[in-house]
Each structure stands twice: as C-alpha cells, then as structure tokens.
Design a protein around this motif. Sequence first.
Motif, PDB file in Angstrom:
ATOM      1  N   LYS A 198     -12.334   3.296 -17.503  1.00 32.95           N
ATOM      2  CA  LYS A 198     -12.253   2.028 -16.785  1.00 32.95           C
ATOM      3  C   LYS A 198     -11.034   2.040 -15.882  1.00 32.95           C
ATOM      4  CE  LYS A 198     -12.345  -2.957 -17.443  1.00 32.95           C
ATOM      5  NZ  LYS A 198     -12.275  -4.073 -18.421  1.00 32.95           N
ATOM      6  N   CYS A 199     -11.252   1.649 -14.638  1.00 33.89           N
ATOM      7  CA  CYS A 199     -10.158   1.587 -13.683  1.00 33.89           C
ATOM      8  C   CYS A 199      -9.246   0.420 -14.031  1.00 33.89           C
ATOM      9  CB  CYS A 199     -10.718   1.421 -12.271  1.00 33.89           C
ATOM     10  SG  CYS A 199      -9.437   1.124 -11.040  1.00 33.89           S
ATOM     11  N   GLY A 200      -7.952   0.665 -13.995  1.00 34.37           N
ATOM     12  CA  GLY A 200      -7.008  -0.358 -14.371  1.00 34.37           C
ATOM     13  C   GLY A 200      -6.848  -1.462 -13.346  1.00 34.37           C
ATOM     14  N   SER A 201      -7.185  -1.187 -12.095  1.00 39.94           N
ATOM     15  CA  SER A 201      -6.944  -2.188 -11.064  1.00 39.94           C
ATOM     16  C   SER A 201      -8.202  -2.953 -10.656  1.00 39.94           C
ATOM     17  CB  SER A 201      -6.311  -1.540  -9.833  1.00 39.94           C
ATOM     18  OG  SER A 201      -7.092  -0.492  -9.350  1.00 39.94           O
ATOM     19  N   CYS A 202      -9.380  -2.296 -10.611  1.00 38.37           N
ATOM     20  CA  CYS A 202     -10.575  -3.024 -10.170  1.00 38.37           C
ATOM     21  C   CYS A 202     -11.596  -3.210 -11.290  1.00 38.37           C
ATOM     22  CB  CYS A 202     -11.234  -2.311  -8.982  1.00 38.37           C
ATOM     23  SG  CYS A 202     -12.097  -0.791  -9.405  1.00 38.37           S
ATOM     24  N   GLY A 203     -11.384  -2.553 -12.419  1.00 39.34           N
ATOM     25  CA  GLY A 203     -12.287  -2.748 -13.544  1.00 39.34           C
ATOM     26  C   GLY A 203     -13.548  -1.917 -13.472  1.00 39.34           C
ATOM     27  N   PHE A 204     -13.615  -0.995 -12.539  1.00 38.55           N
ATOM     28  CA  PHE A 204     -14.778  -0.131 -12.405  1.00 38.55           C
ATOM     29  C   PHE A 204     -14.924   0.734 -13.666  1.00 38.55           C
ATOM     30  CE2 PHE A 204     -16.746   3.903 -11.294  1.00 38.55           C
ATOM     31  CZ  PHE A 204     -17.860   3.511 -10.590  1.00 38.55           C
ATOM     32  N   VAL A 205     -16.149   0.767 -14.196  1.00 40.77           N
ATOM     33  CA  VAL A 205     -16.418   1.588 -15.370  1.00 40.77           C
ATOM     34  C   VAL A 205     -17.369   2.706 -14.982  1.00 40.77           C
ATOM     35  CG1 VAL A 205     -17.358   1.630 -17.704  1.00 40.77           C
ATOM     36  CG2 VAL A 205     -16.065  -0.351 -16.925  1.00 40.77           C
ATOM     37  N   LYS A 240      -9.704   9.906  -7.498  1.00 35.98           N
ATOM     38  CA  LYS A 240      -9.552   8.505  -7.117  1.00 35.98           C
ATOM     39  C   LYS A 240     -10.705   7.694  -7.679  1.00 35.98           C
ATOM     40  CE  LYS A 240      -5.919   8.924  -4.412  1.00 35.98           C
ATOM     41  NZ  LYS A 240      -4.639   8.255  -4.719  1.00 35.98           N
ATOM     42  N   CYS A 241     -10.423   6.455  -8.019  1.00 31.61           N
ATOM     43  CA  CYS A 241     -11.449   5.565  -8.546  1.00 31.61           C
ATOM     44  C   CYS A 241     -12.570   5.384  -7.522  1.00 31.61           C
ATOM     45  CB  CYS A 241     -10.810   4.216  -8.868  1.00 31.61           C
ATOM     46  SG  CYS A 241     -12.001   2.916  -9.177  1.00 31.61           S
ATOM     47  N   PRO A 242     -13.841   5.579  -7.931  1.00 35.67           N
ATOM     48  CA  PRO A 242     -14.956   5.396  -6.996  1.00 35.67           C
ATOM     49  C   PRO A 242     -15.150   3.926  -6.595  1.00 35.67           C
ATOM     50  CG  PRO A 242     -15.621   6.638  -8.967  1.00 35.67           C
ATOM     51  CD  PRO A 242     -14.284   6.037  -9.242  1.00 35.67           C
ATOM     52  N   GLY A 243     -14.603   3.041  -7.376  1.00 32.93           N
ATOM     53  CA  GLY A 243     -14.773   1.616  -7.101  1.00 32.93           C
ATOM     54  C   GLY A 243     -13.836   1.125  -6.022  1.00 32.93           C
ATOM     55  N   CYS A 244     -12.539   1.382  -6.183  1.00 36.10           N
ATOM     56  CA  CYS A 244     -11.559   0.848  -5.234  1.00 36.10           C
ATOM     57  C   CYS A 244     -10.912   1.937  -4.380  1.00 36.10           C
ATOM     58  CB  CYS A 244     -10.482   0.054  -5.984  1.00 36.10           C
ATOM     59  SG  CYS A 244      -9.517   1.041  -7.146  1.00 36.10           S
ATOM     60  N   GLY A 245     -10.989   3.200  -4.831  1.00 29.97           N
ATOM     61  CA  GLY A 245     -10.419   4.295  -4.061  1.00 29.97           C
ATOM     62  C   GLY A 245      -8.911   4.328  -4.039  1.00 29.97           C
ATOM     63  N   LYS A 246      -8.283   3.511  -4.837  1.00 31.63           N
ATOM     64  CA  LYS A 246      -6.821   3.448  -4.841  1.00 31.63           C
ATOM     65  C   LYS A 246      -6.245   4.008  -6.130  1.00 31.63           C
ATOM     66  CE  LYS A 246      -6.804  -0.686  -1.949  1.00 31.63           C
ATOM     67  NZ  LYS A 246      -6.556  -2.135  -1.948  1.00 31.63           N
ATOM     68  N   GLU A 247      -6.794   3.535  -7.214  1.00 30.51           N
ATOM     69  CA  GLU A 247      -6.283   3.953  -8.510  1.00 30.51           C
ATOM     70  C   GLU A 247      -6.655   5.404  -8.793  1.00 30.51           C
ATOM     71  OE1 GLU A 247      -4.011   2.474 -11.784  1.00 30.51           O
ATOM     72  OE2 GLU A 247      -4.557   1.593  -9.876  1.00 30.51           O
ATOM     73  N   THR A 248      -5.732   6.148  -9.366  1.00 33.55           N
ATOM     74  CA  THR A 248      -6.015   7.523  -9.755  1.00 33.55           C
ATOM     75  C   THR A 248      -6.480   7.553 -11.205  1.00 33.55           C
ATOM     76  OG1 THR A 248      -4.331   8.333  -8.240  1.00 33.55           O
ATOM     77  CG2 THR A 248      -5.068   9.840  -9.966  1.00 33.55           C
TER      78      THR A 248
END
Length: 52
Positions: free
Chosen positions: A43-50, A20-28
């Motif tokens: 890069k996370c597709g939903s929150c932009g976390f890199v 799971k994305c460490p930024g938003c915890g939603k995106e895989t």
Amino acid sequence: MAKLCASCGTEVLEKYSQFKCPGCGKETIIRCSSCRILTTKYKCGSCGFVGP
Ligand SMILES: [Zn+2]
Ligand SMILES: [Zn+2]
C-alpha cells in the motif's frame, strides 16, 4: 537510512525491488524479495494505492 519493505515492513538489505507508485508516481515503493515472490500486497503511504 533503513529501507523498509512496503508490504511486511522488514528492512531490506540486498535483494529487493524499488519502483515508483503506479497510483501517484511520487512515492517510492520498496519490496523485499520474499514479498515479491509471494506477491504480497503493498500500500502506498501517500495515495493509498494497493497493488500486488
Ligand atoms: Zn516484504
Ligand atoms: Zn501512491
């Protein structure tokens, strides 16, 4: 449905990591084995976390 590496966009088949994305915890996030070894940024597709 094809699973694509979040870093390089290559379709992953066997050896890959999924978390799971460490930024938003939603995106895989899916990373192929080569990007994991090379620690290519993703890069996370939903929150932009890199991350590394
Ligand atoms: Zn990759
Ligand atoms: Zn995210």
